[in-house]
Design a protein around this motif. Structure first.
Motif, PDB file in Angstrom:
ATOM      1  N   SER A 137       0.802  -1.224   0.000  1.00 40.90           N
ATOM      2  CA  SER A 137       0.000   0.000   0.000  1.00 40.90           C
ATOM      3  C   SER A 137       0.831   1.268   0.000  1.00 40.90           C
ATOM      4  CB  SER A 137      -0.939   0.011   1.214  1.00 40.90           C
ATOM      5  OG  SER A 137      -0.188   0.065   2.404  1.00 40.90           O
ATOM      6  N   LYS A 138       2.064   1.208   0.504  1.00 41.32           N
ATOM      7  CA  LYS A 138       2.854   2.435   0.666  1.00 41.32           C
ATOM      8  C   LYS A 138       4.121   2.500  -0.169  1.00 41.32           C
ATOM      9  CE  LYS A 138       0.294   3.990   4.099  1.00 41.32           C
ATOM     10  NZ  LYS A 138      -0.645   5.032   3.879  1.00 41.32           N
ATOM     11  N   LYS A 139       4.730   1.370  -0.495  1.00 38.72           N
ATOM     12  CA  LYS A 139       6.062   1.401  -1.086  1.00 38.72           C
ATOM     13  C   LYS A 139       6.136   0.934  -2.539  1.00 38.72           C
ATOM     14  CE  LYS A 139       8.182   2.939   2.535  1.00 38.72           C
ATOM     15  NZ  LYS A 139       8.710   4.277   2.540  1.00 38.72           N
ATOM     16  N   LEU A 140       5.363  -0.047  -2.898  1.00 36.86           N
ATOM     17  CA  LEU A 140       5.470  -0.613  -4.240  1.00 36.86           C
ATOM     18  C   LEU A 140       4.438  -0.012  -5.182  1.00 36.86           C
ATOM     19  CD1 LEU A 140       5.932  -4.398  -3.355  1.00 36.86           C
ATOM     20  CD2 LEU A 140       7.697  -2.789  -4.065  1.00 36.86           C
ATOM     21  N   ASN A 141       4.838   0.194  -6.430  1.00 37.46           N
ATOM     22  CA  ASN A 141       3.865   0.623  -7.425  1.00 37.46           C
ATOM     23  C   ASN A 141       3.152  -0.612  -7.985  1.00 37.46           C
ATOM     24  OD1 ASN A 141       5.556  -0.578  -9.355  1.00 37.46           O
ATOM     25  ND2 ASN A 141       6.477   1.347  -9.966  1.00 37.46           N
ATOM     26  N   GLN A 142       2.250  -0.411  -8.929  1.00 38.04           N
ATOM     27  CA  GLN A 142       1.462  -1.513  -9.494  1.00 38.04           C
ATOM     28  C   GLN A 142       2.354  -2.617 -10.051  1.00 38.04           C
ATOM     29  OE1 GLN A 142      -1.972  -1.883  -9.823  1.00 38.04           O
ATOM     30  NE2 GLN A 142      -2.451  -0.018  -8.742  1.00 38.04           N
ATOM     31  N   ASP A 143       3.346  -2.235 -10.852  1.00 40.14           N
ATOM     32  CA  ASP A 143       4.212  -3.246 -11.462  1.00 40.14           C
ATOM     33  C   ASP A 143       5.071  -3.955 -10.426  1.00 40.14           C
ATOM     34  OD1 ASP A 143       3.276  -2.938 -14.062  1.00 40.14           O
ATOM     35  OD2 ASP A 143       4.726  -1.356 -14.527  1.00 40.14           O
ATOM     36  N   GLY A 144       5.586  -3.213  -9.458  1.00 35.24           N
ATOM     37  CA  GLY A 144       6.386  -3.827  -8.407  1.00 35.24           C
ATOM     38  C   GLY A 144       5.598  -4.857  -7.637  1.00 35.24           C
ATOM     39  N   LEU A 145       4.378  -4.503  -7.283  1.00 37.04           N
ATOM     40  CA  LEU A 145       3.506  -5.428  -6.559  1.00 37.04           C
ATOM     41  C   LEU A 145       3.206  -6.666  -7.396  1.00 37.04           C
ATOM     42  CD1 LEU A 145       1.862  -5.828  -3.973  1.00 37.04           C
ATOM     43  CD2 LEU A 145      -0.005  -4.609  -5.071  1.00 37.04           C
ATOM     44  N   LYS A 146       2.953  -6.453  -8.667  1.00 29.91           N
ATOM     45  CA  LYS A 146       2.643  -7.560  -9.573  1.00 29.91           C
ATOM     46  C   LYS A 146       3.818  -8.533  -9.669  1.00 29.91           C
ATOM     47  CE  LYS A 146       2.580  -6.737 -14.050  1.00 29.91           C
ATOM     48  NZ  LYS A 146       2.170  -6.370 -15.419  1.00 29.91           N
ATOM     49  N   TYR A 147       5.026  -8.021  -9.795  1.00 35.06           N
ATOM     50  CA  TYR A 147       6.189  -8.894  -9.946  1.00 35.06           C
ATOM     51  C   TYR A 147       6.568  -9.594  -8.639  1.00 35.06           C
ATOM     52  CZ  TYR A 147       6.568  -6.944 -14.586  1.00 35.06           C
ATOM     53  OH  TYR A 147       6.297  -6.577 -15.872  1.00 35.06           O
ATOM     54  N   VAL A 148       6.374  -8.935  -7.507  1.00 31.35           N
ATOM     55  CA  VAL A 148       6.627  -9.589  -6.224  1.00 31.35           C
ATOM     56  C   VAL A 148       5.645 -10.747  -6.043  1.00 31.35           C
ATOM     57  CG1 VAL A 148       6.446  -9.302  -3.713  1.00 31.35           C
ATOM     58  CG2 VAL A 148       7.695  -7.616  -5.067  1.00 31.35           C
ATOM     59  N   LEU A 149       4.372 -10.505  -6.307  1.00 30.29           N
ATOM     60  CA  LEU A 149       3.367 -11.557  -6.169  1.00 30.29           C
ATOM     61  C   LEU A 149       3.651 -12.711  -7.127  1.00 30.29           C
ATOM     62  CD1 LEU A 149       0.775 -12.677  -4.977  1.00 30.29           C
ATOM     63  CD2 LEU A 149      -0.508 -11.250  -6.561  1.00 30.29           C
ATOM     64  N   ALA A 150       3.971 -12.405  -8.374  1.00 29.22           N
ATOM     65  CA  ALA A 150       4.258 -13.453  -9.355  1.00 29.22           C
ATOM     66  C   ALA A 150       5.468 -14.274  -8.940  1.00 29.22           C
ATOM     67  CB  ALA A 150       4.477 -12.829 -10.730  1.00 29.22           C
ATOM     68  N   THR A 151       6.477 -13.626  -8.374  1.00 29.25           N
ATOM     69  CA  THR A 151       7.676 -14.339  -7.930  1.00 29.25           C
ATOM     70  C   THR A 151       7.366 -15.267  -6.768  1.00 29.25           C
ATOM     71  OG1 THR A 151       9.059 -12.516  -8.696  1.00 29.25           O
ATOM     72  CG2 THR A 151      10.057 -14.052  -7.119  1.00 29.25           C
ATOM     73  N   VAL A 152       6.582 -14.799  -5.811  1.00 31.09           N
ATOM     74  CA  VAL A 152       6.182 -15.656  -4.682  1.00 31.09           C
ATOM     75  C   VAL A 152       5.390 -16.860  -5.194  1.00 31.09           C
ATOM     76  CG1 VAL A 152       4.714 -15.751  -2.619  1.00 31.09           C
ATOM     77  CG2 VAL A 152       6.251 -13.802  -2.975  1.00 31.09           C
ATOM     78  N   LEU A 153       4.491 -16.624  -6.120  1.00 34.31           N
ATOM     79  CA  LEU A 153       3.709 -17.720  -6.688  1.00 34.31           C
ATOM     80  C   LEU A 153       4.591 -18.696  -7.454  1.00 34.31           C
ATOM     81  CD1 LEU A 153       0.554 -15.825  -7.984  1.00 34.31           C
ATOM     82  CD2 LEU A 153       0.792 -17.180  -5.902  1.00 34.31           C
ATOM     83  N   LEU A 154       5.590 -18.176  -8.146  1.00 37.52           N
ATOM     84  CA  LEU A 154       6.500 -19.024  -8.905  1.00 37.52           C
ATOM     85  C   LEU A 154       7.285 -19.947  -7.968  1.00 37.52           C
ATOM     86  CD1 LEU A 154       7.542 -19.681 -11.729  1.00 37.52           C
ATOM     87  CD2 LEU A 154       9.256 -17.878 -11.427  1.00 37.52           C
ATOM     88  N   VAL A 155       7.740 -19.416  -6.850  1.00 40.06           N
ATOM     89  CA  VAL A 155       8.445 -20.240  -5.858  1.00 40.06           C
ATOM     90  C   VAL A 155       7.508 -21.329  -5.327  1.00 40.06           C
ATOM     91  CG1 VAL A 155       9.501 -20.222  -3.559  1.00 40.06           C
ATOM     92  CG2 VAL A 155      10.097 -18.439  -5.223  1.00 40.06           C
ATOM     93  N   ALA A 156       6.272 -20.953  -5.019  1.00 39.88           N
ATOM     94  CA  ALA A 156       5.303 -21.932  -4.508  1.00 39.88           C
ATOM     95  C   ALA A 156       5.009 -23.002  -5.563  1.00 39.88           C
ATOM     96  CB  ALA A 156       4.014 -21.236  -4.091  1.00 39.88           C
ATOM     97  N   ALA A 157       4.813 -22.593  -6.810  1.00 42.12           N
ATOM     98  CA  ALA A 157       4.531 -23.556  -7.878  1.00 42.12           C
ATOM     99  C   ALA A 157       5.715 -24.494  -8.075  1.00 42.12           C
ATOM    100  CB  ALA A 157       4.211 -22.825  -9.178  1.00 42.12           C
ATOM    101  N   TYR A 158       6.920 -23.947  -8.065  1.00 41.59           N
ATOM    102  CA  TYR A 158       8.112 -24.789  -8.209  1.00 41.59           C
ATOM    103  C   TYR A 158       8.167 -25.832  -7.098  1.00 41.59           C
ATOM    104  CZ  TYR A 158      12.919 -26.352  -8.366  1.00 41.59           C
ATOM    105  OH  TYR A 158      14.040 -27.147  -8.422  1.00 41.59           O
ATOM    106  N   LYS A 159       7.930 -25.384  -5.874  1.00 38.47           N
ATOM    107  CA  LYS A 159       7.975 -26.313  -4.734  1.00 38.47           C
ATOM    108  C   LYS A 159       6.921 -27.411  -4.888  1.00 38.47           C
ATOM    109  CE  LYS A 159       7.953 -26.704   0.186  1.00 38.47           C
ATOM    110  NZ  LYS A 159       7.922 -26.170   1.479  1.00 38.47           N
ATOM    111  N   LEU A 160       5.715 -27.027  -5.294  1.00 39.06           N
ATOM    112  CA  LEU A 160       4.644 -28.018  -5.446  1.00 39.06           C
ATOM    113  C   LEU A 160       4.928 -29.004  -6.573  1.00 39.06           C
ATOM    114  CD1 LEU A 160       1.599 -25.642  -4.961  1.00 39.06           C
ATOM    115  CD2 LEU A 160       2.175 -27.587  -3.495  1.00 39.06           C
TER     116      LEU A 160
END
Length: 165
Positions: A137-160
């Motif tokens: 809400s305070k630090k990341l812009n739209q693209d930053g938030l999108k890429y952080v979320l996608a990266t977290v999901l990518l790590v989770a998908a890889y693990k699964l």
């Protein structure tokens, strides 16, 4: 494979469950990495009946497979152009919180008790949620938030998909 019980619930084999969930995560990952979020001028008003139906369906499905549901809800909100990335993050966080409390309540009614490690997990998850909410809400812009979320999901998908843990 899967078993259909008389009460109508479906139980997947652990390995199949992990693979199915890992593959499902690839959809929002692809969406976040390769497609842009709608701009404010592209957003469409939501239909209250459609929103309630989608929320109920996502809640039911996420409860059945044991996840918070935001991973299913987030791409839908953006795909339907009802919200931008930050609005989606806020809505999904609230949705996940309510679904998680419901799941916890259901487990407690089944006689499940907390062990000492669970309190640590709750504290860490709560702290991570607060930090994520602040950054989103305070630090990341739209693209930053999108890429952080996608990266977290990518790590989770890889693990699964590729680990046995």
């Amino acid at each position: 494979m899967f078993l259909l019980h008389a009460r109508g619930s479906i139980t997947l084999d652990d390995n199949l469950y992990k693979r199915v969930l890992g593959v499902l995560l690839l959809f929002p990952i692809t969406r976040f990495f390769f497609f842009r979020s709608p701009g404010a001028h592209e957003l469409k008003p939501y239909n209250i009946f459609g929103a309630v139906a989608i929320g109920a369906t996502v809640g039911l499905l996420s409860g059945m497979i044991g996840i918070g549901g935001g991973i299913i809800l987030s791409p839908l909100l953006i795909l339907l152009k009802w919200t931008d990335q930050k609005q989606t993050a806020a809505i999904s966080a609230a949705f996940i919180f309510v679904n998680s409390l419901s799941g916890l309540g259901g487990m407690l009614t089944q006689g499940i008790t907390f062990n000492s490690d669970m309190y640590i997990y709750i504290a860490v998850a709560f702290g991570g949620g607060l930090m994520g909410a602040y950054l989103g809400s305070k630090k990341l812009n739209q693209d930053g938030l999108k890429y952080v979320l996608a990266t977290v999901l990518l790590v989770a998908a890889y693990k699964l998909l590729f680990t046995t843990a």
